[in-house]
Write an enzyme that holds these catalytic residues in place. Structure first.
Site, PDB file in Angstrom:
ATOM      1  N   GLY A 348       3.211  -4.679  -8.108  1.00  0.00           N
ATOM      2  CA  GLY A 348       3.063  -4.537  -6.666  1.00  0.00           C
ATOM      3  C   GLY A 348       1.854  -5.322  -6.197  1.00  0.00           C
ATOM      4  N   ALA A 349       0.755  -5.183  -6.946  1.00  0.00           N
ATOM      5  CA  ALA A 349      -0.484  -5.868  -6.610  1.00  0.00           C
ATOM      6  C   ALA A 349      -1.380  -5.843  -7.828  1.00  0.00           C
ATOM      7  CB  ALA A 349      -1.177  -5.171  -5.439  1.00  0.00           C
ATOM      8  N   MET A 350      -2.424  -6.679  -7.803  1.00  0.00           N
ATOM      9  CA  MET A 350      -3.347  -6.726  -8.941  1.00  0.00           C
ATOM     10  C   MET A 350      -4.773  -6.837  -8.438  1.00  0.00           C
ATOM     11  SD  MET A 350      -3.962  -6.749 -12.165  1.00  0.00           S
ATOM     12  CE  MET A 350      -5.669  -6.802 -12.718  1.00  0.00           C
ATOM     13  N   ASN A 352      -7.614  -8.055  -9.142  1.00  0.00           N
ATOM     14  CA  ASN A 352      -8.602  -9.061  -9.550  1.00  0.00           C
ATOM     15  C   ASN A 352      -9.844  -8.907  -8.684  1.00  0.00           C
ATOM     16  OD1 ASN A 352      -6.407 -10.341 -11.073  1.00  0.00           O
ATOM     17  ND2 ASN A 352      -5.685 -10.892  -9.030  1.00  0.00           N
ATOM     18  N   HIS A 384      -5.341   1.472  -2.985  1.00  0.00           N
ATOM     19  CA  HIS A 384      -5.298   1.530  -4.452  1.00  0.00           C
ATOM     20  C   HIS A 384      -6.126   0.389  -5.060  1.00  0.00           C
ATOM     21  CE1 HIS A 384      -3.048   2.321  -8.340  1.00  0.00           C
ATOM     22  NE2 HIS A 384      -3.508   1.097  -8.554  1.00  0.00           N
ATOM     23  N   GLU A 385      -5.877  -0.808  -4.574  1.00  0.00           N
ATOM     24  CA  GLU A 385      -6.560  -1.965  -5.163  1.00  0.00           C
ATOM     25  C   GLU A 385      -8.054  -1.965  -4.836  1.00  0.00           C
ATOM     26  OE1 GLU A 385      -4.793  -3.294  -7.326  1.00  0.00           O
ATOM     27  OE2 GLU A 385      -2.883  -2.516  -6.589  1.00  0.00           O
ATOM     28  N   HIS A 388     -10.051   0.210  -7.071  1.00  0.00           N
ATOM     29  CA  HIS A 388     -10.349  -0.392  -8.383  1.00  0.00           C
ATOM     30  C   HIS A 388     -11.594  -1.282  -8.352  1.00  0.00           C
ATOM     31  CE1 HIS A 388      -7.000   0.738 -10.937  1.00  0.00           C
ATOM     32  NE2 HIS A 388      -6.082   0.149 -10.211  1.00  0.00           N
TER      33      HIS A 388
HETATM   34 ZN   LIG Z   1      -3.981   0.076 -10.322  1.00  0.00          ZN
END
Ligand SMILES: [Zn+2]
Ligand SMILES: *[C@@H]1O[C@H](CO)[C@@H](O)[C@H](O)[C@H]1NC(C)=O
Ligand SMILES: *[C@@H]1O[C@H](CO)[C@@H](O)[C@H](O)[C@H]1NC(C)=O
Ligand SMILES: *[C@@H]1O[C@H](CO)[C@@H](O)[C@H](O)[C@H]1NC(C)=O
Ligand SMILES: *[C@@H]1O[C@H](CO)[C@@H](O)[C@H](O)[C@H]1NC(C)=O
Length: 963
Positions: A348-350, A352, A384-385, A388
């Site tokens: 879905g997404a990352m 970085n 969510h991202e 992180h």
């Molecule tokens: Zn995650």
């Protein structure tokens, strides 16, 4: 990584798929590894110096004890600094391949004397330098050794360098490599994504490193604890933009190898893990805004920026960042936050660090096209991202076995961040449907697994990839939410903040977080029950698989627990948990009660004839609850007086429903009692209640939609849903405007979807007319965005080739991925086998269906009762091809296998499944290995359930319908 591909539930005959909203999703996992060879990157081992022996591609068996046959790096070397230059070519070379070239210097410290250097390198073609694959030099050692022999170890993905003499402890060295790799369309490492703009094909070079593909972009010590600082330079065409984790330091035009290029150099990164690196070269545009000192930019295709599709993400990023700065009590660690929407992206997404990558559907929004579910998905995935950026990036788990803590944490706080950004939505409640109930279905199997894995059990890339599953994400989220709840948020935050502060730029194991939470508990003066420590209470939740079902007997006041297993035949474990129980008696909230043993007595939990008792009131506990008959009756009685008498929150309904249904599947309560809880639905208007009921009814459909019971189920559903349909017809002025409220909007979709799928004529005529109207004037779509998924699906199900082809044409022309995705799901709803088979063939042709979408399309088709056997045959027939061609990053095998087998409920199905397992044992199932076992177990449980309940369900429905 963000939650990945969207595999939605199915409801009823029409396989409606809402690629919309966390509510309708399961987490999907993404990066899947096969050991297939890349087209041009197999480098033959090279020998040099005095040696002539060439260890060529190593056979996997038998395992040897050489350091290069182990998957983990030795602890002798530690990187400090990389200087890396990469040059992706966005045009094919003379061999018809897209490639990139690069040069890298890694400066490392020797911690323990060694004459061997192991550094990860996969699918890279390394140039010879003085006849070796790398060049070694010393920074501090006055007499450094030379490289004696160098080769690539394919299985373990190492560049191996044997030295003439030892590297000395505490000395610093540098290793230089030059290399070339393929910029393939395999969605992993440094890869290419393609789109068309104004009839011109455009190529993007982009990256997805997590978990183990940085080594596919350049030789590196590719483990999360091997943090280092990176000086990155990208060489790129002059009309393109280059992006990486940090800001641009310098940028100038020059020529390289006679080609006009731009050289962009970035500021040194913070100290970080390789899996969080990102490099992108593209022709995108952006929108930007400052939030305090942080520059926020959203990048996308020029047309998407022009159309304002980045605006929603830009509006929400600042507030969400601010929320997390306060939540963590720590300012955002970087100067900028870039987010970019890519046409081809596997998960879905990352996250970085500083350059977050997304699927287009997870970032781009257009109010004229996107539903409220699409919008919710964007807000939660951004949250969510961004979560992180601290938890995961600033402080990183030492090894992948603790992945659940990283992903579980982000999957929990994404709801908090989204709630801050959209306070009117009440998204925090949705975790119960979106995560807890979904993962219960898997964690109730005897083939589930504990959250925590042993470090030594997680070695190979495929073993790491397999951890990106619903257990890590959703169970992790639920267990942390429970912890935050019983510690209370202030104490949880205090411990969390001190953990982040203590380990900034470093690495941890999960017990480090427990230690900091314990310190916060101690300093607050709070006492945990029985003087237990955070560690003691959490261990059973982390180290044991599954969850308990708590039974409360309100006549004796006894509380008991046992491991909840869906298959009543499976051998029960003797697991016990420390269960925090929030409960309420006839509306009065009571203090926490803990259940520590198998059986305990709590006199207060007795009730009189009129009283009722409900436990796990806000569903913050990760367990199910069952009651004695008297209390069930009193609770059901309350249900019938809904929305007048019951003072409390929506989630109450969820408990009653969901627990009754699942308890019935596990033989804990009779199926008829579960069915009885649906009989009041004709009076129900609440979204959580309906969603929960439909989720459970879905199981009945899956089991019976090919049998005589189907007709009865349809008649019953139609009867129950018609009042809801009429209700929404009224409040939307005959379907002309959105209802107020986020969950009301979801419920309108439920009403329409179920009314149409259960065969309500008025509904089907309505949606087919809308679709026809659209077909007559394709440029003005009359269907409200919220309703599109369900309308497209119903209309295509009722239609034939013409409707299908029209949908396919619109998909190809869609200006925003969200619209294309709705059509992609809806096209799987046709009931024409030949159209479904043609569609299945498209999934293996990347020019028709992007690789990132292949698995979910097959699963959409399997959701359709007509498509299910076709999809299963297709997967069986093509397994080898699918595994080889789509192995490298694009397929989520666990979802695929679970998706095509979820209707299995006959001994014949079971036999086919077992045969499939046997026949393909030599090819393997990659990250779907566990899913094969889970499917077998689920099929067995289904067979037993159907045998036992077929007649019961049939006669219950018959008698219910005969009034
Ligand atoms: Zn995650
Ligand atoms: C990395 O780049 C910075 C900024 O240009 C420079 O000061 C530093 O010396 C570089 N580090 C190395 C190891 O080259
Ligand atoms: C490099 O050249 C391109 C094309 O001529 C121009 O658009 C760009 O601004 C130049 N970049 C720099 C850093 O000079
Ligand atoms: C973004 O925020 C602006 C200013 O509040 C608002 O006018 C605009 O409608 C918002 N855009 C979206 C897509 O939400
Ligand atoms: C449950 O949630 C509601 C609404 O958020 C809150 O007011 C109530 O205190 C919670 N109850 C418990 C027992 O936590």
């Amino acid at each position: 990584m963000g939650k990945g591909l969207f595999i939605s539930k199915t409801v009823g005959v029409v396989c409606v798929v809402l690629a919309a909203g966390a509510v309708a999703t399961i987490i999907a996992l993404s990066v899947v590894y096969s050991q297939e060879k890349s087209k041009n990157a197999d480098v033959e081992p090279t020998s040099g110096g005095t040696s002539t022996a060439q260890p060529t591609a190593q056979p996997t068996e038998p395992p040897s004890n050489e350091p290069w046959d182990k998957y983990r790096l030795p602890d002798s070397l530690e990187p400090e600094f990389y200087t890396l230059t990469l040059w992706p070519r966005l045009q094919k070379n003379t061999d018809g391949l897209y490639v990139f070239t690069g040069k890298s210097t890694v400066r490392f410290r020797c911690k323990k004397e060694t004459n061997l250097i192991l550094i990860h390198s996969n699918k890279l073609e390394l140039s010879l330098l003085d006849n070796q694959l790398a060049r070694l030099s010393a920074v501090s050692d006055p007499s450094p050794p030379r490289i004696q022999k160098s080769w690539l170890q394919q299985e373990t993905q190492y560049l191996v360098l044997q030295l003439t003499d030892v590297l000395k402890a505490d000395q610093i060295y540098e290793l230089y490599t030059e290399f070339q790799g393929e910029l393939a369309d395999d969605l992993g490492g440094f890869y290419r994504s393609v789109y068309t703009e104004d009839g011109v094909e455009k190529v993007i070079a982009t990256t997805q490193m997590q978990p183990t593909d940085a080594r596919k972009a350049f030789p590196c010590f590719d483990e999360p604890a091997m943090k280092a600082i990176f000086n990155i330079t990208l060489i790129h065409d002059q009309n393109t933009v280059a992006l990486s984790n940090s800001n641009v330091l310098d940028e100038f035009n020059t020529t390289e190898e006679g080609i006009d290029v731009t050289k962009t150099t970035f500021h040194p990164t913070e100290r970080m893990s390789t899996y969080l690196l990102a490099f992108i070269v593209c022709e995108f545009d952006f929108e930007n805004r400052m939030e305090g000192d942080v520059m926020i930019r959203i990048f996308a295709r020029k047309k998407a920026i022009e159309a304002g599709q980045a605006e929603y993400a830009l509006n929400k990023t600042g507030p969400i960042l601010k929320f997390f700065e306060e939540y963590y009590n720590s300012s955002y660690p970087l100067e900028k936050s870039d987010q970019i929407a890519l046409p081809d992206f596997n998960a879905g997404a990352m996250e970085n660090w500083g350059l977050i990558t997304y699927r287009e559907t997870a970032l781009l929004y257009d109010p004229a096209v996107s539903s409220n579910g699409n919008k919710e998905r964007i807000a939660t995935i951004i949250a969510h991202e961004l979560a992180h950026m601290w938890f995961g990036n600033l402080v990183t788990l030492k090894w992948w076995n603790d992945l659940w803590l990283n992903e579980g944490f982000a999957s929990y706080v994404e709801y908090l961040g989204a709630d801050y950004a959209e306070p009117t939505w009440n998204v925090k409640d949705l975790i119960v449907l979106g995560d807890m109930h979904r993962v219960f279905a898997i964690d109730a199997l005897a083939s589930s697994h504990p959250l925590s894995s042993k470090e030594e059990d997680i070695q190979k890339p495929a073993e790491i990839a397999e951890l990106f599953d619903a257990i890590s994400y959703s169970k992790g989220a639920c267990v942390l939410r429970m912890l935050s709840n019983f510690l209370t948020e202030p104490i949880f935050l205090k411990g969390l903040q001190s953990y982040l502060n203590a380990f900034a730029f470093g690495n941890t194991v999960y017990t480090d977080l427990w230690d900091h939470l314990q310190a916060a508990v101690d300093s607050s003066g709070m006492a945990l029950p029985n003087n237990k420590k955070v560690h003691d209470i959490m261990n059973p939740w982390i180290l044991q698989m599954g969850f308990p079902v708590v039974t409360i007997d309100t006549s004796s006041g006894t509380l008991t627990q046992k491991h909840f297993l869906l298959d009543p035949e499976s051998t029960p474990s003797d697991f016990i948990w420390d269960v925090p129980i929030q409960w309420m008696k006839t509306g009065d909230e009571k203090p926490y009660t803990w259940l520590h043993q198998k059986e305990e007595l709590n006199d207060q939990m007795r009730i009189t004839a009129e009283e009722w008792l409900v436990a796990n009131v806000n569903v913050t506990g990760y367990y199910r609850v069952n009651y004695d008959d008297k209390n069930w009756d009193n609770l059901l009685n309350q249900l019938n007086q809904i929305s007048r008498k019951l003072p409390f929150f929506q989630t109450f309904y969820v408990i009653v429903f969901n627990h009754n249904f699942s308890n019935s599947r596990a033989n804990i309560v009779p199926t008829t009692r579960a069915l009885q809880t649906t009989s009041y639905l004709s009076k129900e208007r609440n979204y959580m209640a309906w969603e929960s009921a439909l989720d459970n009814l879905d199981y009945f459909y899956l089991m019976f939609d090919r049998s005589e019971i189907y007709g009865l189920l349809q008649a019953y559903t139609r009867r129950q849903v018609t009042p809801l349909f009429n209700y929404f017809k009224t409040i939307t002025d005959t379907w002309t405007k959105d209802p107020d409220g986020h969950t009301e909007q979801y419920n309108e979709v439920n009403a329409l979807r179920m009314a149409c799928s259960s065969g309500l004529t008025e509904c089907n005529e309505l949606v087919q007319n809308w679709y026809k109207e659209w077909m007559t004037s394709p440029d003005s779509n009359p269907i409200r965005p919220n309703l599109r998924s369900t309308v497209y699906c119903s209309a295509i199900a009722a239609g034939g080739e013409e409707e299908w082809n029209f949908g396919w044409q619109r998909l190809k022309e869609a200006a925003i991925a969200i619209e294309a995705d709705k059509l992609r799901a809806a096209l799987a709803c046709t009931t024409k086998p030949w159209l479904l088979n043609r569609y299945l063939e498209f999934t293996l042709n990347a020019t028709q269906i992007r690789k990132q979408d292949a698995t979910s399309t097959i699963v959409y088709i399997a959701n359709n009762v007509v498509g299910q056997p076709l999809a299963w045959d297709f997967v069986r027939t093509n397994w080898q091809y699918i595994f080889q061609e789509y192995g490298g990053g694009s397929f989520s095998f666990a979802n695929l296998i679970n998706g095509v087998t979820k209707r299995f409920s006959t001994p014949f199905d079971l036999k086919q499944l077992e045969q499939f397992k046997e026949e393909n044992a030599n090819i393997g199932f990659g990250s779907g290995t566990l899913a094969v076992e889970q499917s077998i177990e689920r099929t067995k449980a289904n067979i037993a359930w159907v045998n036992k309940n077929r007649e019961v369900v049939k006669s219950w429905l018959e008698s219910e319908l005969s009034y």
